[in-house]
Design an enzyme around this catalytic site. Structure first.
Site, PDB file in Angstrom:
ATOM      1  N   LYS A  53      41.126  43.863  31.960  1.00 15.15           N
ATOM      2  CA  LYS A  53      42.224  43.595  31.029  1.00 15.15           C
ATOM      3  C   LYS A  53      41.676  43.008  29.721  1.00 15.15           C
ATOM      4  O   LYS A  53      42.087  43.404  28.628  1.00 15.15           O
ATOM      5  CB  LYS A  53      43.239  42.638  31.663  1.00 15.15           C
ATOM      6  CG  LYS A  53      44.110  43.331  32.720  1.00 15.15           C
ATOM      7  CD  LYS A  53      44.894  42.374  33.588  1.00 15.15           C
ATOM      8  CE  LYS A  53      45.608  43.129  34.706  1.00 15.15           C
ATOM      9  NZ  LYS A  53      46.282  42.292  35.686  1.00 15.15           N
ATOM     10  N   GLN A  97      47.113  36.051  36.718  1.00 16.58           N
ATOM     11  CA  GLN A  97      46.688  37.050  37.700  1.00 16.58           C
ATOM     12  C   GLN A  97      47.128  36.617  39.104  1.00 16.58           C
ATOM     13  O   GLN A  97      46.836  35.514  39.548  1.00 16.58           O
ATOM     14  CB  GLN A  97      45.157  37.214  37.640  1.00 16.58           C
ATOM     15  CG  GLN A  97      44.608  38.294  38.543  1.00 16.58           C
ATOM     16  CD  GLN A  97      45.097  39.702  38.185  1.00 16.58           C
ATOM     17  OE1 GLN A  97      45.179  40.069  37.024  1.00 16.58           O
ATOM     18  NE2 GLN A  97      45.448  40.486  39.192  1.00 16.58           N
ATOM     19  N   ASP A 120      54.185  40.745  31.723  1.00 18.27           N
ATOM     20  CA  ASP A 120      54.167  41.423  33.026  1.00 18.27           C
ATOM     21  C   ASP A 120      55.580  41.854  33.428  1.00 18.27           C
ATOM     22  O   ASP A 120      55.758  42.646  34.347  1.00 18.27           O
ATOM     23  CB  ASP A 120      53.613  40.475  34.109  1.00 18.27           C
ATOM     24  CG  ASP A 120      52.152  40.776  34.421  1.00 18.27           C
ATOM     25  OD1 ASP A 120      51.725  41.924  34.199  1.00 18.27           O
ATOM     26  OD2 ASP A 120      51.448  39.852  34.887  1.00 18.27           O
TER      27      ASP A 120
END
Ligand code: NAP
Length: 294
Positions: A53, A97, A120
């Protein structure tokens, strides 16, 4: 019929090139989209996702703020870091994460993220907006699936779609997006799971089958109709003595047999995977534009 392989790497590369141009244009207006990344613990899969990422951010010119914390980080310290990022104008998107190490409360951490920076798309406020069809951050993997379909020229309007899997990160949001009354929806959706009585009955009827079950060979050739479009979200490690690592990655679909019946199919790897990070970049750029009132 042999299927056209949907090349997720190529679609992702095309979208990243578009985003890179957009980021360059934003920089001319002194706007630099920024992603704040938090990784707690040493899980190797999470470490490689986070590294990928951050590299993707760098490639298209985004600022990224990398925070790798030890596994014994307290809930208070983690929440304080999220709070700091919420206030930091250089950060437009916050990525925590998952999964977090045992002992940390994931739900509380996700709730603490400012919904305006929830790239997200997991904050309940953004999930609610998605369900009622308001503009919001769409969760990255399901949004990536929809982009793959649209950019391959697959018609969603009026299509019968069977989704295998009802998780909060893939199956449920995907079903919601596909039934919206808009250009990326208007499909008729059936969501299947482990309590579904006759899975094949549903997948055989479908024009589009999307599989996110986390189990190899969940969908086989006898379970789909000729000309079906198949999107395989699954990522599974299976033992393979011919590989140096001792394993290879496969999806949830019997790719070799199903591709002989399908009109389009995604491979694993190289299908949905590259799209997930791309949609995270997309959301971060969108967030920076919104913050700047564009
Ligand atoms: P999950 O939370 O484990 O959910 C799996 C879902 O599949 C559950 O709803 C389960 O039903 C259903 N299911 C499992 N076996 C089934 C079967 N035999 N028949 C019908 N339904 C079945 O998994 P997830 O997080 O959604 O992930 C699914 C897969 O996608 C995993 O392989 C994951 O690694 C992969 N993934 C890939 C990406 C990417 O970027 N490529 C992103 C996210 C996930 P119940 O609800 O009844 O248990």
């Amino acid at each position: 019929m042999t299927a056209r392989i949907i090349d997720g790497k190529q679609v992702a590369a095309d979208m990243r090139a578009e985003l890179k141009d957009e980021v360059a244009r934003l920089k001319q207006q002194a706007i630099v989209p920024g992603l704040g990344v938090i990784l707690v613990g040493e899980d190797p899969a999470s470490q490689s996702y986070v590294t990928a990422k951050e590299r993707a951010c760098e490639d298209i010119g985004l600022y990224s703020d990398d925070n790798r914390l030890p596994a014994d980080t307290s809930q208070e310290d983690l929440m304080a870091l999220v709070e700091k990022m919420n206030k930091d104008p250089k950060i437009n998107g916050i990525l925590v994460q998952l999964p977090l190490p045992k002992g940390l409360n994931e739900a509380d951490v996700l709730l603490a993220i400012d919904p305006a920076k929830d790239v997200d798309g997991f904050h309940p406020m953004n999930v609610g907006k998605m369900v009622v069809g308001e503009k919001t951050f769409l969760p990255c993997t399901p949004h990536g699936v929809i982009q793959l379909l649209i950019r391959s020229g697959v018609k969603l309007e009026g299509a019968e779609v069977a989704i295998v899997g009802r998780s909060n990160i893939v199956g449920k949001p995907l079903a919601n997006m596909l039934i919206q009354k808009n250009a990326t929806g208007n499909a008729t959706v059936t969501v299947c799971h482990t309590r579904t009585k006759n899975l094949a009955e549903h997948t055989k009827r479908a024009d589009i089958v999307i599989v996110a079950a986390g189990r190899p060979n969940t969908v086989t050739a006898d379970m789909v109709k000729d000309g079906v479009v198949v999107i395989d979200v699954g990522v599974n490690r299976v033992e393979d003595a011919t590989k140096k690592s001792g394993y290879r990655l496969v999806g949830d679909v019997d790719f070799e047999a199903v591709k002989e019946k399908a009109s389009f199919i995604t491979p694993v790897p190289g299908g949905v995977g590259p799209m997930t990070i791309t949609m995270l970049l997309y959301n971060t750029v969108e967030s920076a534009k919104r913050a700047a009132g564009l």
